[in-house]
Each structure stands twice: as structure tokens, then as C-alpha cells.
Design an enzyme around this catalytic site. Structure first.
Site, PDB file in Angstrom:
ATOM      1  N   ASN A 100     -49.137   1.577 -58.160  1.00 49.06           N
ATOM      2  CA  ASN A 100     -48.521   2.467 -57.176  1.00 49.06           C
ATOM      3  C   ASN A 100     -48.247   1.728 -55.869  1.00 49.06           C
ATOM      4  O   ASN A 100     -48.987   0.824 -55.485  1.00 49.06           O
ATOM      5  CB  ASN A 100     -49.425   3.677 -56.910  1.00 49.06           C
ATOM      6  CG  ASN A 100     -49.620   4.497 -58.170  1.00 49.06           C
ATOM      7  OD1 ASN A 100     -48.898   4.305 -59.144  1.00 49.06           O
ATOM      8  ND2 ASN A 100     -50.584   5.381 -58.168  1.00 49.06           N
ATOM      9  N   ASP A 102     -47.619   3.598 -52.978  1.00 46.70           N
ATOM     10  CA  ASP A 102     -47.687   4.614 -51.925  1.00 46.70           C
ATOM     11  C   ASP A 102     -48.798   4.413 -50.904  1.00 46.70           C
ATOM     12  O   ASP A 102     -48.817   5.095 -49.865  1.00 46.70           O
ATOM     13  CB  ASP A 102     -47.760   6.027 -52.534  1.00 46.70           C
ATOM     14  CG  ASP A 102     -48.915   6.203 -53.524  1.00 46.70           C
ATOM     15  OD1 ASP A 102     -49.965   5.562 -53.340  1.00 46.70           O
ATOM     16  OD2 ASP A 102     -48.759   6.986 -54.483  1.00 46.70           O
ATOM     17  N   HIS A 117     -47.445  -3.915 -57.666  1.00 43.48           N
ATOM     18  CA  HIS A 117     -46.007  -3.725 -57.435  1.00 43.48           C
ATOM     19  C   HIS A 117     -45.654  -3.630 -55.952  1.00 43.48           C
ATOM     20  O   HIS A 117     -44.588  -3.129 -55.607  1.00 43.48           O
ATOM     21  CB  HIS A 117     -45.518  -2.481 -58.201  1.00 43.48           C
ATOM     22  CG  HIS A 117     -45.599  -2.640 -59.691  1.00 43.48           C
ATOM     23  ND1 HIS A 117     -45.514  -1.596 -60.583  1.00 43.48           N
ATOM     24  CD2 HIS A 117     -45.738  -3.760 -60.454  1.00 43.48           C
ATOM     25  CE1 HIS A 117     -45.609  -2.062 -61.829  1.00 43.48           C
ATOM     26  NE2 HIS A 117     -45.758  -3.368 -61.769  1.00 43.48           N
ATOM     27  N   CYS A 125     -37.178  -9.453 -46.039  1.00 47.66           N
ATOM     28  CA  CYS A 125     -35.786  -9.911 -46.017  1.00 47.66           C
ATOM     29  C   CYS A 125     -35.305 -10.104 -47.461  1.00 47.66           C
ATOM     30  O   CYS A 125     -36.007 -10.729 -48.267  1.00 47.66           O
ATOM     31  CB  CYS A 125     -35.715 -11.231 -45.244  1.00 47.66           C
ATOM     32  SG  CYS A 125     -34.131 -12.078 -45.410  1.00 47.66           S
ATOM     33  N   GLY A 189     -53.441   7.682 -65.345  1.00 47.42           N
ATOM     34  CA  GLY A 189     -52.114   8.073 -64.880  1.00 47.42           C
ATOM     35  C   GLY A 189     -51.023   7.045 -65.054  1.00 47.42           C
ATOM     36  O   GLY A 189     -50.103   6.995 -64.247  1.00 47.42           O
ATOM     37  N   ASN A 215     -55.330  10.921 -68.921  1.00 48.42           N
ATOM     38  CA  ASN A 215     -53.896  11.242 -68.926  1.00 48.42           C
ATOM     39  C   ASN A 215     -53.695  12.568 -69.664  1.00 48.42           C
ATOM     40  O   ASN A 215     -54.290  12.773 -70.713  1.00 48.42           O
ATOM     41  CB  ASN A 215     -53.138  10.111 -69.658  1.00 48.42           C
ATOM     42  CG  ASN A 215     -51.670  10.067 -69.321  1.00 48.42           C
ATOM     43  OD1 ASN A 215     -50.987  11.076 -69.408  1.00 48.42           O
ATOM     44  ND2 ASN A 215     -51.181   8.898 -68.962  1.00 48.42           N
TER      45      ASN A 215
HETATM   46  P1  OAD Z   1     -44.960   6.509 -65.443  1.00 46.39           P
HETATM   47  O1  OAD Z   1     -44.104   7.531 -64.809  1.00 46.39           O
HETATM   48  O2  OAD Z   1     -44.360   5.600 -66.438  1.00 46.39           O
HETATM   49  O3  OAD Z   1     -46.182   7.233 -66.138  1.00 46.39           O
HETATM   50  C1  OAD Z   1     -46.924   8.211 -65.472  1.00 46.39           C
HETATM   51  C2  OAD Z   1     -48.043   8.648 -66.383  1.00 46.39           C
HETATM   52  O4  OAD Z   1     -48.855   9.561 -65.657  1.00 46.39           O
HETATM   53  C3  OAD Z   1     -47.590   9.367 -67.652  1.00 46.39           C
HETATM   54  O5  OAD Z   1     -48.274   8.796 -68.756  1.00 46.39           O
HETATM   55  C4  OAD Z   1     -48.022  10.819 -67.426  1.00 46.39           C
HETATM   56  O6  OAD Z   1     -48.398  11.468 -68.623  1.00 46.39           O
HETATM   57  C5  OAD Z   1     -49.219  10.626 -66.522  1.00 46.39           C
HETATM   58  N1  OAD Z   1     -49.544  11.764 -65.654  1.00 46.39           N
HETATM   59  C6  OAD Z   1     -48.733  12.716 -65.143  1.00 46.39           C
HETATM   60  N2  OAD Z   1     -49.427  13.550 -64.356  1.00 46.39           N
HETATM   61  C7  OAD Z   1     -50.716  13.126 -64.356  1.00 46.39           C
HETATM   62  C8  OAD Z   1     -51.915  13.549 -63.723  1.00 46.39           C
HETATM   63  N3  OAD Z   1     -51.933  14.602 -62.917  1.00 46.39           N
HETATM   64  N4  OAD Z   1     -53.054  12.851 -63.961  1.00 46.39           N
HETATM   65  C9  OAD Z   1     -53.041  11.763 -64.779  1.00 46.39           C
HETATM   66  N5  OAD Z   1     -51.949  11.316 -65.391  1.00 46.39           N
HETATM   67  C10 OAD Z   1     -50.799  11.973 -65.192  1.00 46.39           C
HETATM   68  O7  OAD Z   1     -45.660   5.703 -64.247  1.00 46.39           O
HETATM   69  P2  OAD Z   1     -46.351   4.275 -64.296  1.00 46.39           P
HETATM   70  O8  OAD Z   1     -47.045   4.063 -65.584  1.00 46.39           O
HETATM   71  O9  OAD Z   1     -47.119   4.121 -63.042  1.00 46.39           O
HETATM   72  O10 OAD Z   1     -42.533   0.210 -61.323  1.00 46.39           O
HETATM   73  O11 OAD Z   1     -45.074   3.342 -64.251  1.00 46.39           O
HETATM   74  C11 OAD Z   1     -45.237   1.963 -64.162  1.00 46.39           C
HETATM   75  C12 OAD Z   1     -44.149   1.379 -63.314  1.00 46.39           C
HETATM   76  O12 OAD Z   1     -42.871   1.806 -63.792  1.00 46.39           O
HETATM   77  C13 OAD Z   1     -44.158   1.833 -61.862  1.00 46.39           C
HETATM   78  O13 OAD Z   1     -45.050   1.107 -61.071  1.00 46.39           O
HETATM   79  C14 OAD Z   1     -42.745   1.623 -61.450  1.00 46.39           C
HETATM   80  C15 OAD Z   1     -42.040   2.168 -62.663  1.00 46.39           C
HETATM   81  O14 OAD Z   1     -40.748   1.699 -62.888  1.00 46.39           O
HETATM   82  C16 OAD Z   1     -41.777  -0.274 -60.348  1.00 46.39           C
HETATM   83  O15 OAD Z   1     -41.209   0.438 -59.538  1.00 46.39           O
HETATM   84  C17 OAD Z   1     -41.703  -1.753 -60.362  1.00 46.39           C
END
Ligand code: OAD
Length: 247
Positions: A100, A102, A117, A125, A189, A215
Site C-alpha cells: 500500500n 497510503d 510500492h 522528478c 488483504g 481475506n
Molecule cells: P488487490 O485489489 O489486487 O486485492 C485486494 C484484496 O483485498 C482482494 O483479495 C480482496 O478480496 C481483499 N479484500 C477486500 N476487502 C478486504 C477487507 N476488508 N479485509 C481483507 N481483505 C480484503 O490489491 P493488492 O493485492 O494490494 O500496485 O494489489 C497489489 C498491487 O496491484 C497494488 O499495490 C497496486 C496494484 O496494481 C501498484 O500500484 C504498483
């Protein structure tokens, strides 16, 4: 909670945690891949999160990141972030690795966070990757995006890793070491689809760690995990802390 997990948890001396967008979902921050609500259900990731997308339409990319920054500024860490900050003080060896950008883990009190990330609050820049001070950005806020002070053709862009870009080598190396040396890896998550972050759980398992996936959906990580806790991170992570603090 699984009785075996509940009994074992207080004995664990080394935990590495990998978090993803789902951990911030209950703070009101959309994930990327959730159907309907995820960013990538509505936008083309290559248009908004790649160097090519930025080159083609810097204004749209800058505006999207400004919108995300404002959303983050209006919201707060949730009990999942707070629980992880508490866990840091309860376990002898603890490493928090996040995908994340954020900054909510730090806001919740986590002292050491490996941000794979990057961080959306910082700017760099586009040509030289040198940091651009917040003051410069606010002095040039009429430009979308502001020019870079470091290069005549450079523009300000968020200090995040885009598709096709390399992660910070030192941060990644530390994350791999933490995965390879922990007794328990908690994965919360994340869809486990973006490399190299997605390979950390497998590396932990190969080196003898047990895996706990948190998850509300099942996916590649839950298939690999010893335990899958089905539900929101903001529910399960505080319960894990309770296991360590309540006799
Ligand atoms: P994803 O959006 O791919 O996955 C989010 C996960 O969180 C899913 O498996 C959901 O089921 C789960 N989820 C949703 N609500 C939840 C909750 N309340 N508690 C627990 N889990 C929950 O996000 P990431 O895996 O973080 O990269 O994605 C990886 C990367 O892909 C990000 O860092 C970003 C994106 O493109 C960049 O921007 C480089």
C-alpha cells in the site's frame, strides 16, 4: 478462530506481515481488483499506473493521483492498521511489508514499514527520480502536473512504483530476508497477483514458515496457506492481538 492457531500464536517469536489494498478497504480506500469497486474495474491500469500512460497523458494521471491523495487525507487508519502497530510491540522479531502507498500503517503507529510500492504522498522528478519538496508542488499547483525543479523536461509524479518499473532493491531485499526467516507470515488483504510481492508468501513457506491468510475471498495465497481467516482484516487482526494479550 482455529484452536491450533490460537494455541500456537503466543509461542511465535518471529512474524512477517504482508499487506495489500484490502487492509485499507475499511478506511474507505478502494482496492484495485475487487469487482465493481476496485480501481482496475473502472480504469485501465496501464493508462494510470505506467510510465507510458504518464508520458501519453500526464494531466489525467496527475489528477487521478491527486484524487486518491485527497481521498486518503479525508480518511483514517482502521482497526487492522492499529492491530498491526500493536503487534510490532508484542513479537520479538516483527517486520511489516506493505504494497500500500497510503501511509496508513505509519499513521496508525507502525514504526518500521517496508513500502514495496512507494508512498503516494511524496513526489519525484519523472526524468531523474529526485525527490521534489512539497513546497515546490504547492507553489506550482496551477500546473497539472507541476514541472520538475531538477530537469527541464521533467514533471512531478508520485513516488510510487508503476507497472514495468523496478522496486527499490534494498527494500525488496529486506522484505525477502524477513519472509525467509520468519516463523509465521500473515498475509492480509492482497490478491497475491502482483510480483515480486506475491512471491514473498511462497518464499516464507519454502523456508519453513506457516502461512496465515486473511481475506474475505479465496485466492492463490489462501491455497498455499495453513490457515485462511475468511473476513475483513479489521475484524481478524484485532482478534489475533487479543490472542497475545488476553490470558
Ligand atoms: P488487490 O485489489 O489486487 O486485492 C485486494 C484484496 O483485498 C482482494 O483479495 C480482496 O478480496 C481483499 N479484500 C477486500 N476487502 C478486504 C477487507 N476488508 N479485509 C481483507 N481483505 C480484503 O490489491 P493488492 O493485492 O494490494 O500496485 O494489489 C497489489 C498491487 O496491484 C497494488 O499495490 C497496486 C496494484 O496494481 C501498484 O500500484 C504498483
Amino acid at each position: 478462530m482455529n484452536p491450533e492457531l490460537r494455541e500456537w500464536l503466543p509461542q511465535v517469536r518471529s512474524i512477517t506481515v504482508l499487506t495489500g489494498a484490502g487492509v485499507s478497504a475499511e478506511s474507505g480506500i478502494p482496492t484495485f481488483r475487487d469487482a465493481q469497486t476496485g480501481h482496475w474495474a473502472q480504469h485501465d491500469p496501464m493508462a494510470l499506473a505506467s510510465p507510458e500512460g504518464f508520458e501519453q497523458d500526464p494531466r489525467t494521471v496527475w489528477r487521478w493521483y491527486q484524487w486518491r491523495r485527497e481521498l486518503i487525507a479525508r480518511n483514517h487508519p482502521n482497526p487492522a492498521h492499529t492491530a498491526l502497530a500493536e503487534l510490532e510491540n508484542l513479537v520479538e522479531h516483527f517486520t511489516l511489508v506493505t504494497q500500500n502507498v497510503d501511509g496508513f500503517h505509519q499513521l496508525a503507529g507502525s514504526n518500521r514499514v517496508l513500502e514495496l510500492h512507494g508512498n503516494i504522498q511524496r513526489n519525484i522528478c519523472s526524468q531523474t527520480r529526485q525527490t521534489i519538496a512539497d513546497r515546490w508542488i504547492s507553489d506550482h499547483r496551477d500546473h497539472e502536473p507541476p514541472p520538475s525543479p531538477h530537469h527541464p523536461r521533467g514533471l512531478a509524479r508520485p513516488d510510487v512504483v508503476w507497472f514495468g518499473e523496478a522496486l527499490d532493491t534494498a527494500v525488496l531485499q529486506t522484505a525477502f530476508e524477513a519472509a525467509a526467516s520468519c516463523e509465521l507470515m500473515i498475509v492480509a488483504g492482497t490478491s497475491g497477483t502482483v510480483q515480486p510481492a506475491a512471491s514473498l508468501p511462497a518464499m516464507a513457506a519454502e523456508n519453513g514458515a506457516r502461512l496465515l491468510d486473511i481475506n474475505p475471498e479465496t485466492g492463490p495465497i489462501s491455497a498455499l496457506a495453513d490457515w485462511h481467516l475468511d473476513g475483513p482484516a479489521a475484524t481478524w487482526l484485532p482478534r489475533l492481538v487479543d490472542c497475545l494479550t488476553t490470558p
